[in-house]
Scaffold this active site. Structure first.
Site, PDB file in Angstrom:
ATOM      1  N   ASP A 217     -14.513  36.570  57.241  1.00 59.64           N
ATOM      2  CA  ASP A 217     -15.677  36.494  58.704  1.00 59.64           C
ATOM      3  C   ASP A 217     -17.285  35.343  58.989  1.00 59.64           C
ATOM      4  O   ASP A 217     -17.640  35.299  58.859  1.00 59.64           O
ATOM      5  CB  ASP A 217     -15.971  37.720  59.218  1.00 59.64           C
ATOM      6  CG  ASP A 217     -17.172  38.750  58.599  1.00 59.64           C
ATOM      7  OD1 ASP A 217     -17.520  37.957  57.013  1.00 59.64           O
ATOM      8  OD2 ASP A 217     -18.119  39.407  58.496  1.00 59.64           O
ATOM      9  N   SER A 218     -16.987  34.883  57.104  1.00 58.18           N
ATOM     10  CA  SER A 218     -18.274  33.724  56.961  1.00 58.18           C
ATOM     11  C   SER A 218     -17.769  32.697  57.537  1.00 58.18           C
ATOM     12  O   SER A 218     -18.608  31.536  58.359  1.00 58.18           O
ATOM     13  CB  SER A 218     -18.590  33.165  55.830  1.00 58.18           C
ATOM     14  OG  SER A 218     -17.370  32.859  54.605  1.00 58.18           O
TER      15      SER A 218
ATOM     16  N   ASP B 286     -11.056  38.915  56.061  1.00 61.03           N
ATOM     17  CA  ASP B 286     -12.233  40.157  57.178  1.00 61.03           C
ATOM     18  C   ASP B 286     -11.850  40.776  58.498  1.00 61.03           C
ATOM     19  O   ASP B 286     -11.139  40.541  58.933  1.00 61.03           O
ATOM     20  CB  ASP B 286     -13.050  39.476  56.970  1.00 61.03           C
ATOM     21  CG  ASP B 286     -13.465  39.033  55.578  1.00 61.03           C
ATOM     22  OD1 ASP B 286     -13.827  40.111  54.719  1.00 61.03           O
ATOM     23  OD2 ASP B 286     -14.769  38.617  55.398  1.00 61.03           O
TER      24      ASP B 286
ATOM     25  N   LYS C  91      -9.686  43.724  54.739  1.00 57.33           N
ATOM     26  CA  LYS C  91     -11.327  43.577  53.292  1.00 57.33           C
ATOM     27  C   LYS C  91     -12.559  44.263  54.691  1.00 57.33           C
ATOM     28  O   LYS C  91     -12.108  43.598  56.183  1.00 57.33           O
ATOM     29  CB  LYS C  91     -12.109  42.486  52.716  1.00 57.33           C
ATOM     30  CG  LYS C  91     -13.422  42.650  52.113  1.00 57.33           C
ATOM     31  CD  LYS C  91     -13.417  41.636  50.826  1.00 57.33           C
ATOM     32  CE  LYS C  91     -14.240  40.897  52.320  1.00 57.33           C
ATOM     33  NZ  LYS C  91     -15.971  40.799  52.840  1.00 57.33           N
TER      34      LYS C  91
ATOM     35  N   GLU D 218     -16.112  46.388  55.728  1.00 58.67           N
ATOM     36  CA  GLU D 218     -17.955  46.370  54.491  1.00 58.67           C
ATOM     37  C   GLU D 218     -18.167  47.859  54.724  1.00 58.67           C
ATOM     38  O   GLU D 218     -17.963  48.652  55.935  1.00 58.67           O
ATOM     39  CB  GLU D 218     -18.585  44.995  55.199  1.00 58.67           C
ATOM     40  CG  GLU D 218     -18.282  44.537  54.691  1.00 58.67           C
ATOM     41  CD  GLU D 218     -19.548  43.001  55.572  1.00 58.67           C
ATOM     42  OE1 GLU D 218     -20.583  43.584  56.056  1.00 58.67           O
ATOM     43  OE2 GLU D 218     -18.983  41.887  55.456  1.00 58.67           O
TER      44      GLU D 218
ATOM     45  N   GLU E 196     -21.774  42.322  46.610  1.00 63.19           N
ATOM     46  CA  GLU E 196     -22.414  40.930  47.212  1.00 63.19           C
ATOM     47  C   GLU E 196     -23.990  41.159  47.388  1.00 63.19           C
ATOM     48  O   GLU E 196     -24.317  41.763  46.710  1.00 63.19           O
ATOM     49  CB  GLU E 196     -22.122  40.691  48.689  1.00 63.19           C
ATOM     50  CG  GLU E 196     -23.074  39.325  49.035  1.00 63.19           C
ATOM     51  CD  GLU E 196     -22.480  39.012  50.106  1.00 63.19           C
ATOM     52  OE1 GLU E 196     -21.101  39.074  50.239  1.00 63.19           O
ATOM     53  OE2 GLU E 196     -23.427  37.799  50.689  1.00 63.19           O
TER      54      GLU E 196
END
Ligand code: KIV
Length: 272
Positions: free
Chosen positions: A52-53, A91, A121, A123, A190
Site C-alpha cells: 500500500d506504499s 496489501d 498482507k 498490519e 518494520e
C-alpha cells in the site's frame, strides 16, 4: 555464510519456509505496475509485494491511508500479468479489514479473485486476530506486519523506530507468536531494533522479513523506488540505494528536451 540456492520454478509460501530452514535469505521488493514487476521478477527476486506504499510512491499521498481496495486490485492485477516466478503478496489497504472479520474476508477474497494475487498482507497483532483466522480459514495465505505499521501512523504520531521499550517489545513478541499460531506463512517486521528482530526470527518457525530490522532475520524487503534512488526525499538509515535513478532520469529528460528544441531529435535514422 554462503548457502546453496535451490532453483524454484515458482516461489510458493512453502518455498519460503524451506529457504528459512536452509538458511537461505529471502529477497522481497515492491512493485505496483507491469513493467517494474517484469524486471523485478526477471531478476530473480523471491517475493513481490504490491504494497500500500503505492499510496505514497504512485499516487503522491503523504500516508498509506487513502489508497482503496479497488486501486490495490488494479495495481496487483498489473503485477500479476508480469510474473513467471515470484510469489505476489498484496496489501489489504486501510479500512478494508479493521472493522470486522467478515469484511476482512470479503476484501481478501476480492484481492485473490480480481487480481490473481497469491497471498495478502495485513498490519497488526491481536487486534486483528479474528480477521486473520477467518481469511486463513478460507484458504488464503496471510503475511503479518508488525513493528512500524504505517496504517496506524496517526496513532504512533511518528515514523521512528518501534518497540525500543520493554513493554512494546514484549507485545510484539506475543503478536508474532499469535500470528504464527494462527497460521500466517511469514511476518514483515518494520523498523525495530535488530536484536529484537533476531530474537523473533530465532523463536519462530515461519520466515521473518525485515525492513529496518537488521541482518538477523530471514529476509529483507525494500520499496523498489527507494532502493533505485528514484525517490530522494526519504532517507532512513536502513535504506541502501543501489542506483541514483533520480539523477539519471533527470539528466535523460533534460537531454531529450534539449534534443527536441535543437531539432537534433529525431535524426535521419529515426524517421520513416
Ligand atoms: O507497503 C509497503 O511497501 C510495505 C513495505 C514497507 C513492507 O508494507
Amino acid at each position: 555464510m554462503s548457502v546453496a540456492k535451490k532453483e524454484y520454478k515458482r516461489i510458493t509460501v512453502k518455498s519460503l519456509t524451506e529457504m528459512k530452514n536452509r538458511g537461505e535469505k529471502i529477497s522481497m521488493l515492491t512493485a505496483y505496475d507491469y513493467t517494474m514487476a517484469k524486471i523485478v521478477d526477471g531478476a530473480g527476486i523471491d517475493v513481490i509485494l504490491v504494497g500500500d506504499s503505492a499510496s505514497n510512491v504512485m499516487a503522491g499521498h503523504e500516508t498509506t491511508l487513502p489508497i482503496t481496495l479497488d486501486q490495490m486490485i488494479y495495481h496487483a492485477s498489473s503485477v500479476i500479468r508480469a510474473i513467471d516466478r515470484a510469489l505476489v503478496v498484496v496489501d489489504l489497504p486501510f479500512g478494508s479489514y479493521q472493522s470486522d472479520p467478515k469484511e476482512a474476508l470479503r476484501s481478501a477474497i476480492r484481492i485473490m479473485k480480481e487480481s490473481g494475487g497469491h497471498a495478502i498482507k495485513v498490519e497488526g497483532g491481536k487486534e486483528i486476530k479474528e480477521s486473520v483466522k477467518r481469511i486463513l480459514h478460507a484458504g488464503i495465505p496471510v503475511m503479518g506486519h508488525l513493528g512500524l505499521t504505517p496504517q496506524s501512523i496517526y496513532k504512533f504520531g511518528t515514523y521512528t523506530v518501534r518497540a525500543k521499550e520493554e513493554a512494546e517489545a514484549a507485545k510484539l513478541k506475543e503478536d508474532a507468536l499469535m500470528l504464527e499460531k494462527a497460521g500466517c506463512f511469514a511476518i514483515v517486521l518494520e523498523k525495530v531494533p535488530a536484536k529484537l528482530a533476531q530474537e523473533v526470527a530465532e523463536s519462530l518457525t515461519i520466515p521473518i522479513i525485515g525492513i529496518g530490522a537488521g541482518g538477523g532475520v530471514d529476509g529483507q524487503v525494500l520499496v523498489t523506488h527507494d532502493m533505485l534512488g528514484m525517490t530522494h526525499e526519504f532517507n532512513p538509515r536502513f535504506l541502501r540505494r543501489y542506483l541514483d535513478m533520480y539523477t539519471s532520469m533527470t539528466d535523460a529528460f533534460k537531454q531529450y528536451a534539449t534534443d527536441v528544441k535543437s531539432q537534433d531529435f529525431p535524426n535521419e535514422s529515426e524517421q520513416y
